[in-house]
Design a protein around this motif. Structure first.
Motif, PDB file in Angstrom:
ATOM      1  N   PRO A  20      37.327 -36.514 -78.286  1.00 19.51           N
ATOM      2  CA  PRO A  20      38.267 -37.643 -78.249  1.00 19.51           C
ATOM      3  C   PRO A  20      37.574 -38.991 -78.110  1.00 19.51           C
ATOM      4  N   THR A  21      36.455 -39.019 -77.415  1.00 23.64           N
ATOM      5  CA  THR A  21      35.759 -40.283 -77.206  1.00 23.64           C
ATOM      6  C   THR A  21      35.372 -40.932 -78.528  1.00 23.64           C
ATOM      7  N   ASN A  22      34.968 -40.108 -79.485  1.00 22.90           N
ATOM      8  CA  ASN A  22      34.528 -40.610 -80.781  1.00 22.90           C
ATOM      9  C   ASN A  22      35.546 -40.374 -81.895  1.00 22.90           C
ATOM     10  N   GLY A  23      36.754 -39.941 -81.497  1.00 23.07           N
ATOM     11  CA  GLY A  23      37.812 -39.734 -82.475  1.00 23.07           C
ATOM     12  C   GLY A  23      37.554 -38.585 -83.438  1.00 23.07           C
ATOM     13  N   GLN A  24      36.828 -37.575 -82.978  1.00 24.24           N
ATOM     14  CA  GLN A  24      36.495 -36.428 -83.829  1.00 24.24           C
ATOM     15  C   GLN A  24      37.452 -35.263 -83.549  1.00 24.24           C
ATOM     16  N   ASP A  25      37.952 -34.638 -84.597  1.00 25.31           N
ATOM     17  CA  ASP A  25      38.887 -33.520 -84.468  1.00 25.31           C
ATOM     18  C   ASP A  25      38.689 -32.620 -85.686  1.00 25.31           C
TER      19      ASP A  25
END
Length: 268
Positions: A135-140
Motif C-alpha cells: 500500500p505504501t507504494n500503491g502496488q497491488d
C-alpha cells in the motif's frame, strides 16, 4: 510442448501416457474423439483424414477455445461448417475432462485469492495464487507462483464485467491489439494458457543453460526451438536432444522430448 505441459499441470493421464510412449498425440487425439483404433489412423487408410481434426483440437482447444480457435489456432479451413467445429470442440472436451476441470479450478483459485487475499495452493503447491500488496507504494498484484518458483503478476486485480455482461476477473495490462494500457478481462482458460506457456518457457530456459554449459552456444530461440551455432566437431544432434529432453527437478513426471536437424545454415 504446450500439449505436454497443460496435460501435466492438469493431470490428464491418457495424454501423458501418449507422450511417455509413442508420442503420436494427433493420432491419439483423433482416436479418442472418434472412437477409432489408433492403428487405423495412418497414411493410406481413409481414417487418416481424422488426423487433421486431432491436430487442430490439440493445437486449439487446450485453453477453453471455441469453434473459431479451430480455424485461427488449429488451422482448419475457414469454410469448415460451424456445426462441425462445435462437434470437434465438444468431443475434445469430453475426452479431456481433467483439463476442462483445470480451467474452472484455476479461475476459482484466482478469484478467491483476489476477493479474500488468501493464499491458494493447487496440486500440493505446484501452483500458488496470492494477492500481494504494498500500500505504501500503491502496488497491488494477483500473483501466480509457477512450479519452478517464478511468478506471474497481474496488476490491480479486481472483479468487473466481461463483454458478455457477466462477472469477470479483471486487471490492468497492455491490450495486445491496440498496445494501450487498459483494463483487461481474463478467465480460467486464459490463465491456464499463461501458466502453461510460462512453464514451457521455464523448461526451455533451463535447457538453454544446460546446452551452453555443455559447449553448445545458443544464438537464438523461437518458441520451443533453439538454434545452436555449433563449433567444428560439436554437432552431435543426439547429444543436444538428450540435453533438451532432461526433465527439470521441479517438474517430476513431465514427459519431455526433443528432435532436430543439423545444417550449414538456418532454415524453417
Amino acid at each position: 510442448i504446450e500439449a505436454r505441459v497443460v496435460a501435466w499441470l492438469a493431470g490428464e493421464e491418457w495424454v501423458l501416457e501418449v507422450f511417455r510412449t509413442h508420442g503420436k498425440i494427433y493420432e491419439a487425439t483423433a482416436a479418442q474423439l472418434y472412437g477409432v483404433p489408433i492403428e487405423k489412423i495412418k497414411k493410406g487408410n481413409p481414417e487418416y483424414s481424422l488426423r487433421q481434426y486431432g491436430k487442430a483440437a490439440t493445437l486449439a482447444l487446450g485453453y477453453a477455445g471455441g469453434a473459431p480457435a479451430l480455424i485461427t489456432a488449429g488451422h482448419l479451413p475457414k469454410d469448415t461448417p460451424e456445426e462441425e467445429l462445435l462437434d470437434i470442440r465438444d468431443r475434445w472436451r469430453t475426452a479431456n475432462p481433467t483439463i476442462v476441470q483445470f480451467w474452472a479450478v484455476v479461475e476459482a483459485a484466482a478469484r478467491e485469492a483476489v476477493n479474500t487475499s488468501q493464499r491458494i495452493e493447487l496440486h500440493d503447491g505446484r501452483l500458488v495464487f496470492a494477492r500481494e500488496l504494498d500500500p505504501t507504494n500503491g502496488q497491488d498484484f494477483l500473483t501466480i507462483r509457477l512450479p519452478n518458483g517464478r511468478k506471474l503478476y497481474y496488476v490491480q486485480p479486481h472483479m468487473g464485467v466481461n463483454h458478455f455482461g457477466r462477472p469477470s476477473l479483471c486487471y490492468w495490462g497492455m491490450n495486445q491489439t491496440t498496445k494501450k494500457w487498459e483494463v483487461l478481462e481474463t478467465y480460467g482458460g486464459k490463465l491456464v494458457e499463461n501458466i502453461t506457456q510460462a512453464t514451457a518457457r521455464d523448461c526451455l530456459a533451463e535447457a538453454v543453460e544446460r546446452l551452453e554449459t555443455a559447449g553448445y552456444p545458443v544464438v537464438f530461440h523461437i518458441h520451443d526451438e533453439v538454434v545452436i551455432d555449433a563449433p567444428p566437431g560439436r554437432d552431435s544432434l543426439e547429444d543436444v536432444v538428450n540435453i533438451m529432453r532432461q526433465v527439470p527437478d521441479w517438474a517430476p513426471g513431465l514427459p519431455l522430448n526433443a528432435d532436430g536437424w543439423v545444417n550449414p545454415f538456418f532454415k524453417k
